[in-house]
Design a protein around this motif. Structure first.
Motif, PDB file in Angstrom:
ATOM      1  N   ILE A   4     -28.771  28.391   0.670  1.00 21.03           N
ATOM      2  CA  ILE A   4     -27.808  27.633   1.465  1.00 21.03           C
ATOM      3  C   ILE A   4     -27.692  28.293   2.834  1.00 21.03           C
ATOM      4  CG2 ILE A   4     -25.402  26.894   1.667  1.00 21.03           C
ATOM      5  CD1 ILE A   4     -26.920  25.460  -0.531  1.00 21.03           C
ATOM      6  N   LEU A   5     -27.785  27.494   3.900  1.00 25.41           N
ATOM      7  CA  LEU A   5     -27.680  28.031   5.246  1.00 25.41           C
ATOM      8  C   LEU A   5     -26.244  28.467   5.539  1.00 25.41           C
ATOM      9  CD1 LEU A   5     -28.931  28.546   8.065  1.00 25.41           C
ATOM     10  CD2 LEU A   5     -28.234  26.210   8.666  1.00 25.41           C
ATOM     11  N   ILE A   6     -26.089  29.704   5.943  1.00 21.96           N
ATOM     12  CA  ILE A   6     -24.782  30.200   6.378  1.00 21.96           C
ATOM     13  C   ILE A   6     -24.622  29.929   7.874  1.00 21.96           C
ATOM     14  CG2 ILE A   6     -23.316  32.233   6.617  1.00 21.96           C
ATOM     15  CD1 ILE A   6     -24.786  33.412   4.179  1.00 21.96           C
ATOM     16  N   LYS A   7     -25.598  30.375   8.658  1.00 20.72           N
ATOM     17  CA  LYS A   7     -25.572  30.097  10.094  1.00 20.72           C
ATOM     18  C   LYS A   7     -26.904  30.483  10.718  1.00 20.72           C
ATOM     19  CE  LYS A   7     -23.672  34.615  11.415  1.00 20.72           C
ATOM     20  NZ  LYS A   7     -22.626  35.341  12.177  1.00 20.72           N
ATOM     21  N   ARG A   8     -27.197  29.843  11.834  1.00 17.69           N
ATOM     22  CA  ARG A   8     -28.340  30.213  12.660  1.00 17.69           C
ATOM     23  C   ARG A   8     -27.798  30.871  13.925  1.00 17.69           C
ATOM     24  NH1 ARG A   8     -31.230  26.562  17.138  1.00 17.69           N
ATOM     25  NH2 ARG A   8     -33.190  27.675  17.396  1.00 17.69           N
ATOM     26  N   TYR A   9     -28.461  31.899  14.412  1.00 18.32           N
ATOM     27  CA  TYR A   9     -27.979  32.595  15.602  1.00 18.32           C
ATOM     28  C   TYR A   9     -29.136  33.262  16.337  1.00 18.32           C
ATOM     29  CZ  TYR A   9     -28.183  36.497  12.267  1.00 18.32           C
ATOM     30  OH  TYR A   9     -28.599  37.397  11.316  1.00 18.32           O
ATOM     31  N   MET A  34     -32.423  22.515  17.864  1.00 20.20           N
ATOM     32  CA  MET A  34     -32.384  22.022  16.482  1.00 20.20           C
ATOM     33  C   MET A  34     -31.271  21.000  16.283  1.00 20.20           C
ATOM     34  SD  MET A  34     -33.411  25.364  14.177  1.00 20.20           S
ATOM     35  CE  MET A  34     -33.211  24.447  12.653  1.00 20.20           C
ATOM     36  N   LYS A  35     -30.935  20.312  17.356  1.00 18.29           N
ATOM     37  CA  LYS A  35     -29.940  19.241  17.282  1.00 18.29           C
ATOM     38  C   LYS A  35     -30.382  18.188  16.268  1.00 18.29           C
ATOM     39  CE  LYS A  35     -27.645  15.832  20.233  1.00 18.29           C
ATOM     40  NZ  LYS A  35     -27.607  15.226  21.594  1.00 18.29           N
ATOM     41  N   SER A  36     -29.464  17.747  15.426  1.00 23.19           N
ATOM     42  CA  SER A  36     -29.667  16.741  14.361  1.00 23.19           C
ATOM     43  C   SER A  36     -30.404  17.282  13.137  1.00 23.19           C
ATOM     44  CB  SER A  36     -30.367  15.471  14.874  1.00 23.19           C
ATOM     45  OG  SER A  36     -31.769  15.631  14.969  1.00 23.19           O
ATOM     46  N   CYS A  37     -30.725  18.583  13.138  1.00 24.96           N
ATOM     47  CA  CYS A  37     -31.313  19.161  11.924  1.00 24.96           C
ATOM     48  C   CYS A  37     -30.765  20.565  11.679  1.00 24.96           C
ATOM     49  CB  CYS A  37     -32.839  19.180  11.992  1.00 24.96           C
ATOM     50  SG  CYS A  37     -33.533  20.153  13.329  1.00 24.96           S
ATOM     51  N   LEU A  38     -29.495  20.743  12.039  1.00 25.76           N
ATOM     52  CA  LEU A  38     -28.841  22.027  11.842  1.00 25.76           C
ATOM     53  C   LEU A  38     -27.445  21.776  11.294  1.00 25.76           C
ATOM     54  CD1 LEU A  38     -29.242  25.086  12.279  1.00 25.76           C
ATOM     55  CD2 LEU A  38     -28.146  24.811  14.506  1.00 25.76           C
ATOM     56  N   GLU A  39     -27.198  22.265  10.082  1.00 31.23           N
ATOM     57  CA  GLU A  39     -25.909  22.021   9.443  1.00 31.23           C
ATOM     58  C   GLU A  39     -25.569  23.186   8.513  1.00 31.23           C
ATOM     59  OE1 GLU A  39     -24.682  18.964   6.031  1.00 31.23           O
ATOM     60  OE2 GLU A  39     -25.093  17.937   7.930  1.00 31.23           O
ATOM     61  N   ASN A  40     -24.560  23.964   8.870  1.00 27.50           N
ATOM     62  CA  ASN A  40     -24.147  25.068   8.015  1.00 27.50           C
ATOM     63  C   ASN A  40     -23.719  24.546   6.648  1.00 27.50           C
ATOM     64  OD1 ASN A  40     -24.596  26.687  10.213  1.00 27.50           O
ATOM     65  ND2 ASN A  40     -22.447  27.048  10.685  1.00 27.50           N
ATOM     66  N   GLY A  41     -24.160  25.236   5.588  1.00 30.56           N
ATOM     67  CA  GLY A  41     -23.849  24.803   4.239  1.00 30.56           C
ATOM     68  C   GLY A  41     -24.898  23.901   3.628  1.00 30.56           C
ATOM     69  N   GLU A  61     -38.306  27.364   6.283  1.00 29.74           N
ATOM     70  CA  GLU A  61     -39.267  26.269   6.267  1.00 29.74           C
ATOM     71  C   GLU A  61     -38.642  24.890   6.478  1.00 29.74           C
ATOM     72  OE1 GLU A  61     -42.429  26.541   6.205  1.00 29.74           O
ATOM     73  OE2 GLU A  61     -42.743  28.611   5.558  1.00 29.74           O
ATOM     74  N   MET A  62     -37.525  24.605   5.791  1.00 33.90           N
ATOM     75  CA  MET A  62     -36.968  23.249   5.824  1.00 33.90           C
ATOM     76  C   MET A  62     -35.483  23.260   5.527  1.00 33.90           C
ATOM     77  SD  MET A  62     -38.689  21.912   2.248  1.00 33.90           S
ATOM     78  CE  MET A  62     -40.192  22.872   2.560  1.00 33.90           C
ATOM     79  N   ILE A  63     -34.841  22.158   5.887  1.00 31.83           N
ATOM     80  CA  ILE A  63     -33.409  21.989   5.648  1.00 31.83           C
ATOM     81  C   ILE A  63     -33.167  20.559   5.188  1.00 31.83           C
ATOM     82  CG2 ILE A  63     -32.987  21.382   8.080  1.00 31.83           C
ATOM     83  CD1 ILE A  63     -30.247  22.809   7.804  1.00 31.83           C
ATOM     84  N   LYS A  64     -32.203  20.373   4.290  1.00 31.36           N
ATOM     85  CA  LYS A  64     -31.894  19.033   3.803  1.00 31.36           C
ATOM     86  C   LYS A  64     -30.739  18.455   4.618  1.00 31.36           C
ATOM     87  CE  LYS A  64     -32.420  17.694  -0.524  1.00 31.36           C
ATOM     88  NZ  LYS A  64     -32.231  17.494  -1.997  1.00 31.36           N
ATOM     89  N   ILE A  65     -31.030  17.331   5.288  1.00 23.81           N
ATOM     90  CA  ILE A  65     -30.046  16.638   6.118  1.00 23.81           C
ATOM     91  C   ILE A  65     -29.904  15.205   5.600  1.00 23.81           C
ATOM     92  CG2 ILE A  65     -29.461  15.835   8.437  1.00 23.81           C
ATOM     93  CD1 ILE A  65     -29.348  18.850   8.233  1.00 23.81           C
ATOM     94  N   ASN A  66     -28.676  14.823   5.224  1.00 28.54           N
ATOM     95  CA  ASN A  66     -28.420  13.480   4.692  1.00 28.54           C
ATOM     96  C   ASN A  66     -29.365  13.126   3.546  1.00 28.54           C
ATOM     97  OD1 ASN A  66     -26.345  13.013   6.592  1.00 28.54           O
ATOM     98  ND2 ASN A  66     -27.824  12.335   8.123  1.00 28.54           N
ATOM     99  N   GLY A  67     -29.595  14.108   2.693  1.00 25.41           N
ATOM    100  CA  GLY A  67     -30.384  13.860   1.492  1.00 25.41           C
ATOM    101  C   GLY A  67     -31.886  13.903   1.672  1.00 25.41           C
ATOM    102  N   LYS A  68     -32.366  14.199   2.870  1.00 26.61           N
ATOM    103  CA  LYS A  68     -33.810  14.239   3.123  1.00 26.61           C
ATOM    104  C   LYS A  68     -34.202  15.568   3.757  1.00 26.61           C
ATOM    105  CE  LYS A  68     -34.445   9.230   3.680  1.00 26.61           C
ATOM    106  NZ  LYS A  68     -35.323   9.070   2.507  1.00 26.61           N
TER     107      LYS A  68
END
Length: 223
Positions: A4-9, A34-41, A61-68
């Motif tokens: 789970i992403l805590i934060k990017r910095y 990383m606008k629109s593909c960065l979400e803590n949690g 490698e990847m992040i899940k945004i809106n189920g994708k």
């Protein structure tokens, strides 16, 4: 490895909590906003790295945004493009007998050079993750380097060779590609100039999953 992403910095670092509860620092290859593909949690996947010279032991490698899943490793598009062109999997870039990575022309280094008996082709590859509605947009932050590549591609074309700007879209929830005019109007202007001068734009959408990355289709372009 799932977490789970805590934060990017600091652009290149991210704190991630793995499933066993431990917290690790991962390298983020994406230097953009990383606008629109960065979400803590959000759920993420990391690749463990064994290189003792690395200061971080994981690559994001990847992040899940809106189920994708959205692929954010900017090193993957170059590998994908090289494999796909070498095997003739991109419709607009087939028929080449020799495909090489990292080739210099002028004062720029292009990601791919492809050739056959009758044609030479320089190809620059860009990673696309920014989404706005149905649109995949590039760039997600101002890129003077990107403008330089476009200008050198125009020189390639002026010298009688084929010049291609290849965008790899690492998400499947978009349908059309366009330049991000509000973020970098200068890049959008130079891209239009490049297209008008004969530089080709090819946009390939891929599906990113924890099991692999799969070529999907070419998507239309609005310049």
């Amino acid at each position: 490895m799932h977490g789970i992403l805590i934060k990017r910095y600091k652009r290149f670092l991210a704190d991630v909590r793995l499933d066993d509860g431990s917290e690790v620092i991962a390298h983020c290859t994406n230097s953009g906003s990383m606008k629109s593909c960065l979400e803590n949690g959000a759920e993420v996947y990391l690749t463990p790295e064994a290189d003792p010279k690395r200061s971080t032991r994981f690559t994001w490698e990847m992040i899940k945004i809106n189920g994708k899943w959205v692929g954010i490793n900017t090193g993957n598009p170059n590998k994908l493009a090289f494999e796909a062109i070498s095997s003739g999997k991109i419709q607009d870039l087939t028929g080449y007998t020799k495909v090489t990575r990292e080739v210099v022309f002028g004062d720029s280094r292009f990601d791919i050079f492809a050739e056959n008996d009758s044609e030479k082709c320089f190809i620059e590859v860009k990673n696309v993750t920014l989404k706005e509605g149905r649109y995949a947009l590039f760039p997600d932050s101002v890129t003077t380097r990107g403008q330089k590549h476009l200008k050198t591609l125009m020189e390639v074309k002026a010298n009688g060779m084929r010049a291609v700007m290849l965008y790899i879209v690492q998400r499947t929830d978009v349908e059309i590609f366009a330049p991000a005019k509000e973020i970098d109007p200068d890049y959008a202007k130079v891209l239009k100039q490049a297209v008008d001068s004969g530089v080709e734009v090819v946009v390939l959408q891929v599906e990113v999953t924890p099991e692999g990355i799969y070529l999907k289709k070419e998507i239309p372009v609005e310049i």
